[in-house]
Design an enzyme around this catalytic site. Sequence first.
Site, short mmCIF file in Angstrom:
data_model
loop_
_atom_site.label_atom_id
_atom_site.label_comp_id
_atom_site.label_asym_id
_atom_site.label_seq_id
_atom_site.Cartn_x
_atom_site.Cartn_y
_atom_site.Cartn_z
CE LYS A 22 42.42 39.73 33.39
NZ LYS A 22 41.34 40.29 32.86
CG ASN A 23 40.19 40.54 35.84
OD1 ASN A 23 40.57 41.63 35.41
ND2 ASN A 23 39.59 39.36 36.93
CB CYS A 123 34.80 35.93 25.72
SG CYS A 123 35.00 35.03 27.14
NE ARG A 128 32.24 37.14 30.42
CZ ARG A 128 33.32 37.24 30.57
NH1 ARG A 128 34.80 36.49 29.91
NH2 ARG A 128 34.74 38.44 31.10
CG ASP A 313 38.62 34.76 36.76
OD1 ASP A 313 39.08 36.25 37.49
OD2 ASP A 313 37.92 33.91 36.40
NE ARG A 405 42.74 39.97 27.30
CZ ARG A 405 40.94 38.96 27.39
NH1 ARG A 405 41.52 37.48 27.11
NH2 ARG A 405 40.92 39.79 27.73
C1 EPZ Z 1 34.42 40.15 35.92
O1 EPZ Z 1 33.72 39.04 34.74
C2 EPZ Z 1 36.41 39.37 35.25
N1 EPZ Z 1 37.13 40.32 34.59
C3 EPZ Z 1 36.80 37.99 35.02
O2 EPZ Z 1 37.51 38.24 35.09
C4 EPZ Z 1 35.41 36.73 36.36
O3 EPZ Z 1 36.21 35.86 35.87
C5 EPZ Z 1 34.25 36.93 36.94
O4 EPZ Z 1 33.94 38.61 36.85
C6 EPZ Z 1 33.76 36.40 37.60
O5 EPZ Z 1 34.22 36.87 38.86
C7 EPZ Z 1 36.78 41.57 34.72
O6 EPZ Z 1 36.68 42.24 36.05
C8 EPZ Z 1 37.29 42.28 33.49
P1 EPZ Z 1 30.28 38.49 35.83
P2 EPZ Z 1 32.88 39.62 34.42
O7 EPZ Z 1 29.77 39.44 35.22
O8 EPZ Z 1 32.55 41.35 35.32
C9 EPZ Z 1 26.91 36.56 34.06
C10 EPZ Z 1 40.03 37.20 34.26
O9 EPZ Z 1 40.02 35.60 33.83
N2 EPZ Z 1 26.60 37.49 34.15
O10 EPZ Z 1 30.33 38.27 37.58
O11 EPZ Z 1 32.08 40.00 33.00
C11 EPZ Z 1 28.00 35.59 33.45
O12 EPZ Z 1 27.48 35.58 32.02
C12 EPZ Z 1 38.29 37.15 33.61
O13 EPZ Z 1 40.04 37.44 34.61
C13 EPZ Z 1 24.93 37.79 33.47
O14 EPZ Z 1 24.35 36.83 32.65
O15 EPZ Z 1 31.66 38.45 35.27
C14 EPZ Z 1 28.39 35.36 33.83
O16 EPZ Z 1 27.94 33.54 33.90
C15 EPZ Z 1 37.31 35.99 32.47
N3 EPZ Z 1 24.67 38.91 32.97
C16 EPZ Z 1 28.17 35.34 35.46
O17 EPZ Z 1 27.36 36.49 35.22
C17 EPZ Z 1 25.80 40.43 32.83
O18 EPZ Z 1 24.94 41.38 33.24
C18 EPZ Z 1 29.49 36.26 36.81
O19 EPZ Z 1 29.56 37.15 35.10
C19 EPZ Z 1 26.46 40.23 33.76
C20 EPZ Z 1 26.98 39.01 33.61
#
Ligand code: EPZ
Length: 427
Positions: A22-23, A123, A128, A313, A405
Site C-alpha cells: 500500500k505505502n 489523524c 502529521r 507500522d 484501507r
Molecule cells: C508514512 O507516513 C507511512 N504512510 C506511514 O504508514 C508510516 O507510519 C510512516 O511513513 C513512517 O514510516 C504512507 O507511506 C502512506 P513520516 P508519513 O513523514 O510519510 C513527522 C500506515 O499505517 N513529520 O515519515 O506521513 C511526522 O509527524 C501508515 O500504513 C513532520 O514533522 O510519515 C512523524 O512524527 C501510518 N513534518 C514523523 O515525521 C513533516 O513534514 C515521520 O513521519 C512530515 C513528517
Amino acid sequence: MDKLIIRGGNRLSGTIPISGAKNAALTLIPCALLTEEPVTLRNLPRLADIDGFQHLMGQFGVAHTIQGQRPEDFGRVVTLEATRLTGTVAPYELVRKMRASILVLGPMLARMGEATVSLPGGCAIGNRPIDLHLKALEAFGAHIELAQGYVKASAPDGGLPGGDFDFPIVSVGATENALMAAVLCNGTSRLINAAREPEIVDLCRLLTAMGAEIEGIGTSELTIHGAKRLHGATYRVMPDRIEAGSYACAAAITGGDVRLEGAEAEDMGSTLHALRNIGVEIESDKKGIDVRANGPLKAHNLTTAPFPGLATDMQAQLMSLLTRAEGTSVLKETIFENRFMHVPELARMGADIETEGRTAIVRGPVNLTGAEVMATDLRASMSLVIAGLAAEGETTVRRLYHLDRGYERLEEKLQLVGADIERVGDD
Ligand code: EPZ
C-alpha cells in the site's frame, strides 16, 4: 458498516499470498503525473486507499484503465495516463479522507508549475504536519503560500531550478514528494537524511524506469539530476512488508506454521529479527518467508525507528503478540505521538499493558478473552484481529473501514490458513 467476527484458538497453517505494498503504491500512482505517457503499475493492491487515490487522480483528468482481473485474483494491473491534465487542485473533501493525497503536490508542481492541495490535517496517530514537504520544495525554488486551509505551490516561469535539502528528521512522505519534484527540476538536487524505507527504493526504481537519473538509491543521501521530461513505464509494486509482518504475528500468536508467499525478507530485517528474539522460527527464500511458532514466546524490548530500524507500522501488531510472551516487554514508539490507541482495546481482551507517554510496558503471558472491540486506526485494528485469533471465545471488530484501507481481503487470507473469521454486515 461491516464487522469481523473472530472465534479464537485455531492454529494457523498454510500459505498466505502477500499483496503489493500500500505505502509503495500510494507514491507510485502520483508518478503518472510526471509524464504524458502511460504508466502501468502491476501488483497494485485492491484497497480503499488505492481506489481513493485513483479517484483523486481522475479529478486532474488522469485516465485509468484496469486490465483483466478475475474476481479471485489478488491485486490488479492499472494503467494511468496523464496526457492532458485538466486541473491542479486536490480538494479538501478528497484529501481529508486520505492524507497520502498530499503526495500529488511535488509531481503536480514539477509537471504543471503549480499545485493547490488541501492541508491534510491530522489523524488518529498524530497531527502529521507537512512542514518538511513544503521546506524541501522551497529548497528547489518553489513559492509556497498557505491560504484557506490549502497549500498553493508555484514554480518560477522557467520551472523549478532544484537545490539541496537536509531533512532535520527522517520523513517518508516528504522524501517522496521531494523526489517526485526533483526529477523534473532544471538542475541537480540533493536530499540529505532522506528516508531509506523500501517504499522509497521502489519509488526511485519506478522514476529511473521513467528516465530519471538518481544516485544513492537506498541510502540517506540522494542526488537527482533533473530531466527535461520523463517517459512512461511498466512497473511491478513491491510486496507489502507490513502486511507480511502482520500475518507473521498472526501465525506466531496462534502457534502456527504459515508461509508468506511473495514476501521479501530483505525489506523486513528488523521485524524478522524481533520475531526471532521473541522465539518465532523464521526461514526465508527467494519466493517467500516461512513462520513457525511451536515453543513458548519470550518477552522482548522494542523501539521503533526509521528504516532499517523497527517499522512503527509494526508496533501495534508486535504488541499483541507480546501479550502472550513470558515476561515483561518494553515498547518505545519514537515516530508518532499517539500510536497506542490499541492498548485500551487490548486491555479489554485481558492484556496487561501500562503506557507512559511513548512507552508501553507489556506483561505476559495473559490469557486473552474475546470481546467487542473498536478499530481506531489501520495498524491498531490489525493488532485487535491478531489478539482475537488467540483469544478464547468470540471477538467482534467494528469500524472495518480502517482495516480495508490497508489489508486486501483480510478475512479471506486468514480463512486460507484456517482462521475462524467472518465478515458480517453490522446491524
Ligand atoms: C508514512 O507516513 C507511512 N504512510 C506511514 O504508514 C508510516 O507510519 C510512516 O511513513 C513512517 O514510516 C504512507 O507511506 C502512506 P513520516 P508519513 O513523514 O510519510 C513527522 C500506515 O499505517 N513529520 O515519515 O506521513 C511526522 O509527524 C501508515 O500504513 C513532520 O514533522 O510519515 C512523524 O512524527 C501510518 N513534518 C514523523 O515525521 C513533516 O513534514 C515521520 O513521519 C512530515 C513528517
